[in-house]
Design a protein around this motif. Structure first.
Motif, PDB file in Angstrom:
ATOM      1  N   ARG A   1       0.814  -1.165   0.090  1.00  0.00           N
ATOM      2  CA  ARG A   1       0.051   0.074   0.041  1.00  0.00           C
ATOM      3  C   ARG A   1       0.857   1.235   0.154  1.00  0.00           C
ATOM      4  O   ARG A   1       1.638   1.522   1.023  1.00  0.00           O
ATOM      5  N   LEU A   2       1.042   2.002  -1.129  1.00  0.00           N
ATOM      6  CA  LEU A   2       1.990   2.969  -1.486  1.00  0.00           C
ATOM      7  C   LEU A   2       1.391   4.258  -1.378  1.00  0.00           C
ATOM      8  O   LEU A   2       0.298   4.591  -1.795  1.00  0.00           O
ATOM      9  N   CYS A   3       2.376   5.423  -0.917  1.00  0.00           N
ATOM     10  CA  CYS A   3       1.810   6.565  -0.941  1.00  0.00           C
ATOM     11  C   CYS A   3       1.881   6.980  -2.461  1.00  0.00           C
ATOM     12  O   CYS A   3       2.802   6.313  -3.185  1.00  0.00           O
ATOM     13  N   PRO A   4       1.368   8.180  -2.764  1.00  0.00           N
ATOM     14  CA  PRO A   4       1.411   8.650  -4.384  1.00  0.00           C
ATOM     15  C   PRO A   4       2.897   8.714  -4.808  1.00  0.00           C
ATOM     16  O   PRO A   4       2.939   8.361  -6.028  1.00  0.00           O
ATOM     17  N   GLU A   5       3.870   9.203  -4.221  1.00  0.00           N
ATOM     18  CA  GLU A   5       5.157   9.563  -4.915  1.00  0.00           C
ATOM     19  C   GLU A   5       5.775   7.939  -5.154  1.00  0.00           C
ATOM     20  O   GLU A   5       6.641   7.953  -6.187  1.00  0.00           O
ATOM     21  N   LEU A   6       5.382   6.975  -4.245  1.00  0.00           N
ATOM     22  CA  LEU A   6       5.888   5.652  -4.737  1.00  0.00           C
ATOM     23  C   LEU A   6       5.048   5.024  -5.506  1.00  0.00           C
ATOM     24  O   LEU A   6       5.567   4.020  -6.155  1.00  0.00           O
ATOM     25  N   GLN A   7       3.872   5.135  -5.529  1.00  0.00           N
ATOM     26  CA  GLN A   7       2.834   4.361  -6.239  1.00  0.00           C
ATOM     27  C   GLN A   7       3.113   4.298  -7.614  1.00  0.00           C
ATOM     28  O   GLN A   7       2.787   3.346  -8.432  1.00  0.00           O
ATOM     29  N   VAL A   8       3.488   5.569  -8.147  1.00  0.00           N
ATOM     30  CA  VAL A   8       3.457   5.688  -9.624  1.00  0.00           C
ATOM     31  C   VAL A   8       4.867   4.920 -10.175  1.00  0.00           C
ATOM     32  O   VAL A   8       4.883   4.941 -11.085  1.00  0.00           O
ATOM     33  N   ARG A   9       5.475   4.666  -9.245  1.00  0.00           N
ATOM     34  CA  ARG A   9       6.971   3.735  -9.732  1.00  0.00           C
ATOM     35  C   ARG A   9       6.596   2.467  -9.638  1.00  0.00           C
ATOM     36  O   ARG A   9       7.436   1.666 -10.090  1.00  0.00           O
ATOM     37  N   VAL A  10       5.521   2.023  -9.309  1.00  0.00           N
ATOM     38  CA  VAL A  10       5.358   0.433  -9.228  1.00  0.00           C
ATOM     39  C   VAL A  10       3.951   0.249  -9.968  1.00  0.00           C
ATOM     40  O   VAL A  10       2.654   0.252  -9.417  1.00  0.00           O
TER      41      VAL A  10
END
Length: 415
Positions: free
Chosen positions: A288-297
């Protein structure tokens, strides 16, 4: 006909003096005997427990709770080892904590004594039945045990073994009783048994703990929910950070000292986040990722507010990127449960700031939160991990089940 909680508490209160009158050596002998008897009955314990585990699995009980419910040979061996360690522990009942003499000649002694009758309310874990009974007996306390219905037969059999052991040594079996009423009402009755119970220890999920705290008129030892965080600082060694992340989340995800949220300094995340994410996913962890990390996965799940405050108790972890150790501290302050928090860093200033700024029972530097355990920290068996500040904090064992009184001796002084 079921015996009421009130009647059971009265029985416990009535027999407590018999235990407190025992010499320290006798309490240790009883526990050593209990350990041997548990080993001798291991096959029976496992058979009863396996039937309950299968029954609950067929009803769709979550894997984390099934894990907590299970007593296999290794866990029984660990349980017995715990009993033997408690038996071998120094006896602190009756010890003089400190003493002094007043100018008028009065001799004042502060002496350690048992609390009296302890109530323990817990979910799923039948090992707590033995751990709690052993700790209470060693510390001179009677105990009422209120386990969950899903482990009712296992708990009842364990208590019968304890009762046999007490009787064999000439002590009343009412010193350790399983609450007969398995309804929600019995939890409320225990929490409100002021004057009969001296302490309530709830061990379970957030709902159970909240129910007990909000309804109690008896003092509560809050063994809180473990929404534990691992903060990876910008100076964190990569291999260490990866190892601690995987161990904290994957070694046993259904326990209260497992990592639920990983906080990454943005400088570390830029270089190493994708490897961390990949290794967690290979281990079967849902992210479960924050927006800054979610876009990278691609295809990953965006974390929401509920995720940051969740004790997942399974192979799920929330990950957030932060700009500094101060932002990590602020996040933990908002969402943490004051259980166990860790920092991975080679920077002394960051570690000092983290230790000073985070309010939790156990704080770790370059070590796993999974060490929040009485045995692992060299404290012995625990009745729970307290997340409150009074009267005990962190892994709470024999010492936390005692209080003290003042014994004052004179030669006829008046005031």
């Amino acid at each position: 006909m079921l015996i009421t909680v009130t009647e059971q508490a009265k029985r416990a209160q009535a027999v407590t003096p018999a235990l407190q009158a025992c010499a320290a050596g006798k309490r240790s002998q009883i526990l050593s005997d209990l350990g041997r008897t548990l080993l001798a009955r291991q096959a029976d314990i496992m058979a009863i427990n396996l039937a309950e585990v299968k029954e609950q699995a067929s009803l769709g009980l979550a894997d984390a709770l099934l894990d907590r419910l299970t007593l296999n040979a290794a866990r029984i061996a660990s349980m017995v080892e715990g009993v033997q360690q408690i038996a071998a522990a120094a006896d602190i009942i009756g010890e003089t904590i400190e003493s002094w003499q007043r100018p008028n000649g009065l001799l004042v002694r502060k002496v350690r004594v048992p609390l009296g009758v302890i109530g323990v309310i817990y979910e799923a874990r039948p090992n707590v039945t033995v751990d709690a009974a052993a700790l209470c007996l060693k510390s001179g306390n009677a105990v009422l045990l209120r386990g969950s219905r899903m482990a009712a037969r296992t708990n009842a059999y364990l208590v019968s073994i304890i009762a046999e052991t007490l009787t064999r040594h000439g002590l009343p079996s009412d010193l350790v009783q399983m609450v007969q009423d398995g309804s929600h009402q019995s939890v409320l009755e225990m929490a409100q048994a002021r004057g009969l119970l001296d302490l309530i220890v709830p061990r379970g999920g957030a709902e159970l703990i909240r129910t007990v705290i909000e309804s109690a008129t008896v003092p509560v030892l809050e063994t809180g929910v473990g929404n534990c965080h691992l903060y990876i600082d910008k100076s964190a060694p990569v291999e260490m950070a990866l190892s601690l992340s995987l161990n904290g989340k994957c070694s046993r995800p259904g326990v209260c000292n497992a990592v639920e949220t990983i906080l990454l300094h943005q400088a570390w995340a830029e270089k190493h986040f994708l490897r961390l994410a990949r290794e967690l996913q290979v281990a079967g962890v849902a992210l479960r990722l924050c927006p800054e990390l979610q876009v990278r996965v691609p295809g990953s799940t965006l974390a929401d507010t509920h995720d940051w405050s969740s004790e997942f108790l399974d192979l799920t972890v929330a990950i957030k990127q932060v700009a500094s150790v101060d932002e990590a501290i602020a996040h933990i302050k908002r969402y943490g449960t004051r259980h166990s928090e860790a920092i991975v860093s080679l920077d002394d200033a960051s570690v000092s700031r983290f230790f000073a700024g985070v309010d939790a029972a156990c704080l770790y530097h370059n070590a796993s939160t999974r060490f929040s355990d009485g045995y692992a920290l060299g404290l012995g068996a625990e009745i729970g991990i307290s997340t409150q500040k009074l009267h005990a904090r962190g892994p709470t064992g024999i010492l936390g089940l005692t209080t003290y009184k003042y014994l004052i001796s004179g030669t006829g002084q008046t005031r």
